[in-house]
Design an enzyme around this catalytic site. Structure first.
Site, PDB file in Angstrom:
ATOM      1  CD  GLU A  94      42.189  28.812  40.627  1.00 46.22           C
ATOM      2  OE1 GLU A  94      43.205  27.889  41.730  1.00 46.22           O
ATOM      3  OE2 GLU A  94      42.409  29.790  40.198  1.00 46.22           O
ATOM      4  CG  ASP A 116      40.930  35.001  45.893  1.00 41.75           C
ATOM      5  OD1 ASP A 116      40.596  34.493  44.879  1.00 41.75           O
ATOM      6  OD2 ASP A 116      41.550  34.816  46.476  1.00 41.75           O
TER       7      ASP A 116
HETATM    8  C1  6LW Z   1      43.019  30.854  45.029  1.00 45.69           C
HETATM    9  C2  6LW Z   1      42.893  30.691  44.128  1.00 45.69           C
HETATM   10  C3  6LW Z   1      43.231  31.628  42.904  1.00 45.69           C
HETATM   11  O1  6LW Z   1      42.673  30.439  46.360  1.00 45.69           O
HETATM   12  O2  6LW Z   1      43.921  32.384  43.541  1.00 45.69           O
HETATM   13  O3  6LW Z   1      42.624  33.425  41.360  1.00 45.69           O
HETATM   14  C4  6LW Z   1      44.237  31.822  44.307  1.00 45.69           C
HETATM   15  N1  6LW Z   1      42.399  32.227  42.577  1.00 45.69           N
HETATM   16  O4  6LW Z   1      41.405  30.174  43.656  1.00 45.69           O
HETATM   17  C5  6LW Z   1      45.054  32.947  46.055  1.00 45.69           C
HETATM   18  O5  6LW Z   1      43.929  34.229  45.820  1.00 45.69           O
END
Ligand code: 6LW
Length: 517
Positions: A188, A15
């Protein structure tokens, strides 16, 4: 010309978020239940990165002491405005969505303020917050509306946004829904950018596994409406055989020489079609070009590992533990004592084991696909050892007691041990992660030609050994796929460290050598 190394930051560093301030780059990553939390790496050339500090170095900044495994520090956004660094993040299943500030990215950072709903009742519901300001100075928090508590846990509300008052840390309005991708699961990691008079909303979608990717939309205002780019996803390794998979969750920055770059997470799985990623999610980088139609194009992420490294850590009197040491739901200084026995790192067991949520364990990320780690340990007054862990349910270790050395593999509740007698005292313990080979008795690691070559059938093989009275003995070999992000279903990665179960265990040296050839 900047050389873009990939991985950009080796080992468990998912991230990534990056900001440029006066020609210097600052990059933050997630740490989940480990402390210190949220490392900040700095670079002036995007090639060499130095760990300069962490956001969460004090008790109370994150509530990770009690978080379930995989909770804790999820997905930071780092930005800079009017001489202040801002970092927003979710302390998942802990404090909630938080805003930290610091005059210097190396720290110290603030205690962290909870970003509350408009009625002040609780944290905003969601993960992966972004922070951006419009021309009038309004602060926008844009986030992924995944509910992590309450009766509707697991429900996804898509990408959400509120304006916030950074004085009171309250939302100024009810959340609005924004563009949430092209239909992939788990929209996300939103980030908002103002480029050339337009607002771009970049998100990840498809989930953080093989389907992961990055998509983008644009509009005239940070609130939208947003129009999706026709060529989404801009980057994804889905359905490809590229060595770097799961690419997604990225952040854009203008790099050295004005070259736009995207930092993003990915994994390096090995084996056949159902491959395994030993190290977990790492940080990568790839060039971005702005096309004449005003959309960015992101290049596929190419493997370009740095040369191998050798790290020797000794524990000279008066020194402090360096910033690479991390501990589980505790600070390394809670467990590691450099004063009691000069020249040694002393750990005091409290009866907890690696199966427990708060083991007396301090470790460092495994950084290379091929890795050999050796510690010199005195367990004459206790029980402890050298372990590689993903979490409480997945760990492999060598444990020294007064008259035995035990190799142990704990894989989702299944336990296997190999016991070797010894006469006690100082011993060298070796934990090596090696590529699969056709070693005698190990033909099952490869499929194909028995004489050499062949296709690997796992990520790596973990060799557990000890040097006792000058002689090296091999206690066990464990299939590395059991400690991969796919098997453990983990957001973290491999962390190798020393631990104590009972009594006093002391370590005089730590040597880690490895490469990614
Ligand atoms: C994070 C989300 C994700 O909050 O996994 O790959 C979660 N992305 O964006 C935890 O890293």
């Amino acid at each position: 010309m900047t050389t873009l190394y990939n991985p950009l930051i080796n080992g468990f560093h998912p991230d990534p978020s990056v900001v440029e301030v006066d020609g210097v780059y600052y990059l933050a990553t997630s740490t989940f239940e480990y402390l210190p939390g949220i490392p900040i790496h700095r670079s002036t050339d995007f090639e060499t990165w130095e760990l300069i500090g962490h956001v969460a170095t004090r008790r109370g900044q994150l509530d990770v002491e009690e978080v379930p495994t995989a909770g804790g520090a999820w997905a930071p956004t780092i930005r800079h405005r009017d001489g202040v660094f801002h970092l927003v993040i979710t302390d998942a299943m802990g404090r909630g969505m938080l805003h930290f500030t610091a005059p210097d990215a190396a720290g110290p950072w603030s205690d962290g303020d909870l970003l509350r709903k408009a009625d002040g009742s609780a944290s905003l519901d969601g993960i992966d917050p972004d922070i951006a300001w419009d021309a009038d100075g309004s602060a926008y928090i844009t986030y992924s509306g995944l509910l992590l508590s309450g009766a509707e846990i697991g429900t996804h509300l898509g990408i959400q946004q509120v304006r916030v008052d950074l004085g009171t840390h309250r939302a100024l309005e009810e959340p609005r829904s924004l563009w949430s991708g092209t239909g992939g699961g788990f929209p996300e990691a939103p980030h908002l950018y103002e480029v050339g008079g337009r607002w771009y909303l970049m998100i990840a979608e498809g989930g953080t596994e093989r389907g992961h990717g990055i998509s983008i939309a644009r509009g005239d205002s940070p609130e939208g409406p947003f129009e999706a780019a026709p060529q989404n996803p801009l980057v994804s390794a889905r359905s490809t055989t590229r060595p770097i998979q799961n690419t997604g969750h990225g952040d854009l920055v203008v790099g050295p020489g004005g070259q736009w770059l995207c930092v993003l997470l990915g994994v390096r799985p090995r084996s056949m079609t159902r491959a395994f990623s030993a190290l977990g999610r790492e940080t990568f980088v790839t060039p971005v070009r702005w096309e004449s139609d005003g959309w960015p194009a992101i290049d596929p992420v190419l493997l370009n590992p740095r040369p191998g490294t050798r790290t020797e850590v000794t524990f000279s009197p008066g020194a402090e533990l360096d910033g690479e040491w991390i501990a589980v739901r505790a600070l390394p200084s809670d467990h590691g004592d450099l004063r009691s026995r000069p020249g040694w790192l002393t750990l005091r067991g409290d009866g907890s084991t690696l199966d427990d949520p708060r083991p007396v364990f301090i470790g460092r990320r495994q950084e290379h696909l091929t890795s050999t780690i050796t510690v010199r340990m005195d367990a004459s007054s206790g029980v402890g050892g050298l372990a590689v862990r993903y979490d409480e349910r997945f760990h492999v270790e060598l444990e020294a007691a007064s008259d035995t050395i035990t190799a142990r593999a704990v894989v989702g509740g299944l336990v296997q041990t190999w016991v070797h007698p010894y006469s006690g005292g100082v011993v060298e313990l070796h934990l090596d992660s090696l590529p699969p080979t056709h070693a005698p008795g190990q033909t099952e690691q490869l499929l194909g030609d028995e004489a050499g070559g062949g296709l690997p059938r796992t990520s790596d093989v973990i060799h557990l050994g000890a040097t006792i009275d000058g002689e090296r003995v091999q206690l066990a070999e464990v299939d590395g796929r059991f400690l991969s992000s796919e098997t453990t279903e983990s957001f973290t990665g491999r962390v190798v460290g020393v631990y104590a179960v009972d009594g006093v265990v002391a370590v005089s040296s730590w040597t880690a050598e490895g490469h990614d050839d």
